[in-house]
Design a protein around this motif. Structure first.
Motif, PDB file in Angstrom:
ATOM      1  N   SER A 139       1.925   7.718  -2.863  1.00 25.24           N
ATOM      2  CA  SER A 139       0.584   6.866  -2.885  1.00 25.24           C
ATOM      3  C   SER A 139      -0.398   7.145  -2.163  1.00 25.24           C
ATOM      4  CB  SER A 139       0.886   5.219  -2.969  1.00 25.24           C
ATOM      5  OG  SER A 139      -0.165   4.718  -2.745  1.00 25.24           O
ATOM      6  N   ILE A 140      -1.709   7.177  -2.330  1.00 23.50           N
ATOM      7  CA  ILE A 140      -2.712   7.360  -1.765  1.00 23.50           C
ATOM      8  C   ILE A 140      -2.939   6.500  -0.458  1.00 23.50           C
ATOM      9  CG2 ILE A 140      -4.502   6.105  -2.794  1.00 23.50           C
ATOM     10  CD1 ILE A 140      -6.394   8.533  -2.547  1.00 23.50           C
ATOM     11  N   PHE A 141      -2.279   5.284  -0.608  1.00 20.23           N
ATOM     12  CA  PHE A 141      -2.147   4.221   0.188  1.00 20.23           C
ATOM     13  C   PHE A 141      -1.422   4.319   1.323  1.00 20.23           C
ATOM     14  CE2 PHE A 141      -4.396   2.047  -3.187  1.00 20.23           C
ATOM     15  CZ  PHE A 141      -5.620   1.934  -2.802  1.00 20.23           C
ATOM     16  N   GLU A 142      -0.272   5.467   1.044  1.00 21.49           N
ATOM     17  CA  GLU A 142       0.940   5.512   1.977  1.00 21.49           C
ATOM     18  C   GLU A 142       1.183   7.064   1.885  1.00 21.49           C
ATOM     19  OE1 GLU A 142       5.049   3.546   3.139  1.00 21.49           O
ATOM     20  OE2 GLU A 142       3.973   3.036   1.297  1.00 21.49           O
ATOM     21  N   LEU A 143       0.242   7.850   2.532  1.00 21.24           N
ATOM     22  CA  LEU A 143       0.210   9.261   2.424  1.00 21.24           C
ATOM     23  C   LEU A 143       1.345   9.800   3.518  1.00 21.24           C
ATOM     24  CD1 LEU A 143      -3.402  10.269   2.461  1.00 21.24           C
ATOM     25  CD2 LEU A 143      -1.718  10.337   0.435  1.00 21.24           C
ATOM     26  N   PRO A 144       1.819  11.204   3.277  1.00 20.88           N
ATOM     27  CA  PRO A 144       3.024  11.654   4.146  1.00 20.88           C
ATOM     28  C   PRO A 144       2.318  11.719   5.765  1.00 20.88           C
ATOM     29  CG  PRO A 144       2.604  12.871   2.025  1.00 20.88           C
ATOM     30  CD  PRO A 144       1.636  12.041   2.217  1.00 20.88           C
ATOM     31  N   ASP A 145       3.343  11.362   6.521  1.00 22.87           N
ATOM     32  CA  ASP A 145       2.884  11.625   7.910  1.00 22.87           C
ATOM     33  C   ASP A 145       2.761  13.090   8.458  1.00 22.87           C
ATOM     34  OD1 ASP A 145       2.577  11.000  10.437  1.00 22.87           O
ATOM     35  OD2 ASP A 145       4.499  10.632  11.091  1.00 22.87           O
ATOM     36  N   GLU A 146       1.792  13.654   7.944  1.00 20.61           N
ATOM     37  CA  GLU A 146       1.482  15.081   8.013  1.00 20.61           C
ATOM     38  C   GLU A 146       0.043  15.401   7.749  1.00 20.61           C
ATOM     39  OE1 GLU A 146       2.850  19.385   6.018  1.00 20.61           O
ATOM     40  OE2 GLU A 146       3.910  17.418   5.335  1.00 20.61           O
ATOM     41  N   ARG A 147      -0.711  16.266   8.436  1.00 21.05           N
ATOM     42  CA  ARG A 147      -1.894  16.662   8.256  1.00 21.05           C
ATOM     43  C   ARG A 147      -2.064  17.991   7.527  1.00 21.05           C
ATOM     44  NH1 ARG A 147      -5.627  14.683  13.223  1.00 21.05           N
ATOM     45  NH2 ARG A 147      -6.982  14.407  11.376  1.00 21.05           N
ATOM     46  N   ALA A 185     -10.114   2.362   1.544  1.00 19.27           N
ATOM     47  CA  ALA A 185      -9.021   2.391   2.342  1.00 19.27           C
ATOM     48  C   ALA A 185      -8.603   3.873   1.872  1.00 19.27           C
ATOM     49  CB  ALA A 185      -8.167   1.347   2.039  1.00 19.27           C
ATOM     50  N   ALA A 186      -8.559   4.102   0.735  1.00 19.10           N
ATOM     51  CA  ALA A 186      -7.874   5.209   0.078  1.00 19.10           C
ATOM     52  C   ALA A 186      -8.767   6.504   0.530  1.00 19.10           C
ATOM     53  CB  ALA A 186      -8.207   5.189  -1.439  1.00 19.10           C
ATOM     54  N   MET A 187      -9.981   6.406   0.769  1.00 18.61           N
ATOM     55  CA  MET A 187     -10.959   7.578   1.248  1.00 18.61           C
ATOM     56  C   MET A 187     -10.555   7.705   2.448  1.00 18.61           C
ATOM     57  SD  MET A 187     -14.297   7.107  -0.817  1.00 18.61           S
ATOM     58  CE  MET A 187     -15.183   8.461   0.287  1.00 18.61           C
ATOM     59  N   VAL A 223      -5.092  -3.192   1.470  1.00 16.32           N
ATOM     60  CA  VAL A 223      -4.059  -2.434   1.712  1.00 16.32           C
ATOM     61  C   VAL A 223      -4.410  -1.487   2.929  1.00 16.32           C
ATOM     62  CG1 VAL A 223      -2.457  -0.348   1.238  1.00 16.32           C
ATOM     63  CG2 VAL A 223      -3.053  -1.919  -0.610  1.00 16.32           C
ATOM     64  N   PRO A 224      -3.857  -1.620   3.989  1.00 16.95           N
ATOM     65  CA  PRO A 224      -4.345  -1.035   5.415  1.00 16.95           C
ATOM     66  C   PRO A 224      -4.362   0.313   5.185  1.00 16.95           C
ATOM     67  CG  PRO A 224      -2.473  -2.697   5.955  1.00 16.95           C
ATOM     68  CD  PRO A 224      -2.596  -2.602   4.316  1.00 16.95           C
ATOM     69  N   PRO A 225      -5.504   0.866   5.904  1.00 14.43           N
ATOM     70  CA  PRO A 225      -5.628   2.299   5.990  1.00 14.43           C
ATOM     71  C   PRO A 225      -4.443   3.113   6.552  1.00 14.43           C
ATOM     72  CG  PRO A 225      -7.674   1.435   6.598  1.00 14.43           C
ATOM     73  CD  PRO A 225      -6.695   0.143   6.511  1.00 14.43           C
ATOM     74  N   LYS A 226      -4.252   4.123   6.241  1.00 12.98           N
ATOM     75  CA  LYS A 226      -2.936   4.974   7.161  1.00 12.98           C
ATOM     76  C   LYS A 226      -2.888   4.820   8.578  1.00 12.98           C
ATOM     77  CE  LYS A 226       0.456   7.718   7.314  1.00 12.98           C
ATOM     78  NZ  LYS A 226       1.698   7.463   6.578  1.00 12.98           N
ATOM     79  N   ALA A 227      -4.065   4.968   8.948  1.00 11.11           N
ATOM     80  CA  ALA A 227      -4.265   5.116  10.431  1.00 11.11           C
ATOM     81  C   ALA A 227      -5.561   4.639  11.113  1.00 11.11           C
ATOM     82  CB  ALA A 227      -4.042   6.468  10.967  1.00 11.11           C
TER      83      ALA A 227
END
Length: 249
Positions: A103-111, A129-131, A238-242
């Motif tokens: 999900s865009i709200f829970e992206l992989p822990d990678e850049r 939040a998604a952006m 939905v909280p942002p990823k970081a």
């Protein structure tokens, strides 16, 4: 999957195969890459995240154009069609791209060097939040495409269910000013914008009234600083990823 099953797949993307055949999809992406600014990206040696990849056209083309790592992210539960198209193309092109349910709200822990987010934002109830997540995941560039209208004001236009093309999953159109403001808060600046023009003549375009719920555009942003907006997580549905690190003033 054998090529004999090509016509049994419910395709979205039209993709030219190695033998010259074209998958019977709804969208001729190859002929309209400029509408997604995809043709302007330098991908050789880059890592790329393709959010909402569907059949994987952009993932596989990025790989063929020299991307060293491609992660294709999607969740078939939120759209029609399954993974048959992606799996067919993955095998056909002997691809090393990785597909992952997400999900865009829970992206992989990678850049990633480049993040693509095509045809996604206007289906979301929390595009802000998604952006922020997309910008946080990108080391260099982010490209968005969707229902975007030309306005300096940072506004959203609410779309009622079934109001646009009879699709109940459309939620927001957004202004170019909105995307630019969010980008600035995340340390990005606009480098490209491709507005779609539907009228056939300059005169018709001149007199055409803006219709925010039907305009489409692609916008490309490049990182110029390492910033994260200092919103509290409790402000988001939905909280942002970081929300760590340096913050925008």
């Amino acid at each position: 999957m054998p090529d004999a099953q090509l016509d049994t797949i419910r395709w979205f993307h039209q993709v030219t195969l190695k033998d010259g055949r074209v998958t019977p999809g709804q969208v001729d992406i190859a002929r309209h890459e400029h509408l997604y600014l995809f043709d302007r990206l330098e991908l050789h040696g880059k890592s790329l995240l393709d959010i909402g990849c569907w059949d994987g056209y952009f993932s596989f083309m990025a790989e063929q154009r020299g991307a060293r790592r491609v992660l294709s992210l999607d969740d078939p539960a939120f759209r029609w069609g399954g993974l048959d198209g992606y799996n067919f193309l993955h095998q056909h092109f002997q691809s090393t791209a990785e597909w992952r349910k997400g999900s865009i709200f829970e992206l992989p822990d990678e850049r990633f060097d480049v993040v693509l987010c095509y045809g996604v934002l206007y289906h979301l109830g929390d595009p802000l939040a998604a952006m922020i997540n997309c910008f946080h995941a990108a080391l260099q560039e982010v490209v968005f495409e969707g229902v975007i209208y030309d306005s300096d004001l940072p506004t959203l236009f609410l779309i009622a269910p079934h109001e646009l093309d009879g699709d109940p999953t459309n939620v927001y159109a957004m202004s170019t000013g909105y995307l630019e403001k969010v980008a600035a808060m995340c340390g990005f600046a606009r480098v490209d914008c491709q507005m779609r023009r539907y009228a056939s003549t300059a005169l018709r375009r001149f007199f055409r009234k803006a219709s925010p719920r039907t305009d489409r555009a692609a916008m490309r942003f490049r990182r110029i600083a390492d910033l994260t907006p200092n919103y509290r997580a409790s402000c988001f549905s939905v909280p942002p990823k970081a929300l760590l690190g340096r913050t925008a003033p």
